[in-house]
Design an enzyme around this catalytic site. Structure first.
Site, PDB file in Angstrom:
ATOM      1  N   ASP A  95       0.622  -1.402  -0.096  1.00  0.00           N
ATOM      2  CA  ASP A  95      -0.136  -0.074   0.065  1.00  0.00           C
ATOM      3  C   ASP A  95       0.833   1.154  -0.005  1.00  0.00           C
ATOM      4  O   ASP A  95       2.218   1.106   0.248  1.00  0.00           O
ATOM      5  CB  ASP A  95      -1.100  -0.002   1.154  1.00  0.00           C
ATOM      6  CG  ASP A  95      -0.264   0.237   2.532  1.00  0.00           C
ATOM      7  OD1 ASP A  95       0.705   0.278   2.745  1.00  0.00           O
ATOM      8  OD2 ASP A  95      -1.079  -0.146   3.227  1.00  0.00           O
ATOM      9  N   ILE A  96       0.200   2.365  -0.354  1.00  0.00           N
ATOM     10  CA  ILE A  96       0.976   3.901  -0.537  1.00  0.00           C
ATOM     11  C   ILE A  96       1.189   4.265   0.754  1.00  0.00           C
ATOM     12  O   ILE A  96       0.199   4.288   1.702  1.00  0.00           O
ATOM     13  CB  ILE A  96       0.047   4.589  -1.377  1.00  0.00           C
ATOM     14  CG1 ILE A  96       0.024   3.893  -2.660  1.00  0.00           C
ATOM     15  CG2 ILE A  96       0.906   5.798  -1.533  1.00  0.00           C
ATOM     16  CD1 ILE A  96      -1.146   4.602  -3.525  1.00  0.00           C
ATOM     17  N   GLU A 109      -5.923   2.319  -0.725  1.00  0.00           N
ATOM     18  CA  GLU A 109      -4.742   2.266  -1.256  1.00  0.00           C
ATOM     19  C   GLU A 109      -3.931   0.809  -1.310  1.00  0.00           C
ATOM     20  O   GLU A 109      -2.785   0.953  -1.317  1.00  0.00           O
ATOM     21  CB  GLU A 109      -3.875   3.437  -0.339  1.00  0.00           C
ATOM     22  CG  GLU A 109      -3.542   3.162   0.778  1.00  0.00           C
ATOM     23  CD  GLU A 109      -4.288   3.468   2.162  1.00  0.00           C
ATOM     24  OE1 GLU A 109      -4.090   3.661   3.155  1.00  0.00           O
ATOM     25  OE2 GLU A 109      -5.852   3.614   1.851  1.00  0.00           O
TER      26      GLU A 109
END
Length: 281
Positions: free
Chosen positions: A155-156, A201
């Site tokens: 994930d970001i 995300e």
């Protein structure tokens, strides 16, 4: 329907042989016209030209007139019979066009439903529903054939800060650019490997027939591609990184959820230990 032109010719010759009229010149002319008719019909069906019904009816009538005239000559039909057959033929042409339009509309609706059900509208990558089906299939295949199966989850980093600082539209742009960058990276390595957006995300990548070392190498290339990415939004350059978890299927995994949890735990380890790193386990 795409049929090789040579096959149409062979079918026509076979039909003449079956009917015992291969020595008749009219039969050869008829077969030649029919092949050209098919070619014209196929070409126009693959192009989005204007006035589709007018073109469809013109081509159909243009070839039906000489084809039925050959039939008239061959069987000594009257002109009234010829005219009646042409009228019936054009009625059939109109009915078939309507049927094709209904079928085309139905296909387009099904395509849109399939896209909605399996693809994320924002990032244009496959969604959680598609992931769920894929991991179920790959889990069963791997367990049944003792094949390698690995997965990457990432994930970001600090994505909420991007939304809070630059707005949700900026966050959307980050998601789109990260997804397209990772998808392009994967395509260059192995087109069979698929990226899925499984959460806000969060993304997953399934690696059939990859052991954990092979997957680690790909994860590193994905990690580097995102790290070198600069996203411009409203004259602001946004740099993002990702946290990554990597794992391979284990004999202890009794179902796909067990596998998912272990990859997720590795991702959580990356996030809890400073982010911007890859955890393999």
């Amino acid at each position: 329907m795409r049929i090789p032109y040579w096959l149409i010719v062979l079918a026509g010759i076979a039909f003449m042989l079956l009917n015992g009229n291969i020595s008749q010149p009219l039969s050869w002319v008829y077969t030649g016209l029919f092949v050209v008719f098919y070619v014209f019909s196929y070409v126009q069906s693959t192009h989005l030209w204007r006035w589709p019904f007018t073109r469809y009816a013109t081509v159909a009538l243009g070839f039906a007139l000489p084809l039925w005239y050959l039939v008239k000559m061959r069987f000594n039909l009257s002109w009234s019979t010829y005219a009646e057959e042409m009228i019936n033929y054009m009625i059939l042409v109109s009915l078939m066009y309507g049927y094709f339009k209904i079928q085309d509309k139905d296909r387009r609706i099904k395509d849109r439903l399939f896209q909605s059900a399996n693809w994320d509208a924002l990032t244009k990558v496959q969604n959680f529903a598609a992931y769920d089906r894929a991991i179920g299939y790959e889990f069963r295949r791997s367990a049944g054939h003792d094949a390698d199966l690995s997965m990457v989850m990432f994930d970001i980093d600090h994505f909420k800060c991007v939304n809070d600082t630059y707005g949700h539209l900026a966050g959307d742009e980050v998601l789109k650019r990260v997804a397209s960058t990772v998808a392009s990276t994967l395509k260059a390595i192995d087109p069979k490997v698929v990226l899925y957006r499984t959460g806000g995300e969060e993304f997953n990548i399934i690696f059939p027939n990859y052991d954990v070392d092979q997957t680690r190498e790909v994860a590193q290339r994905v990690f580097d591609a995102v790290k070198n990415l600069t996203i411009s939004y409203n004259d602001v350059d946004i740099n993002v990184t990702i946290s990554v978890g990597v794992s391979a299927l284990s004999v202890k995994d009794s179902n796909p959820l067990d596998f998912y949890k272990r990859v997720d735990a590795n991702l959580y380890h990356s996030k809890q230990n400073g982010r911007q790193q890859i955890t393999v386990g």
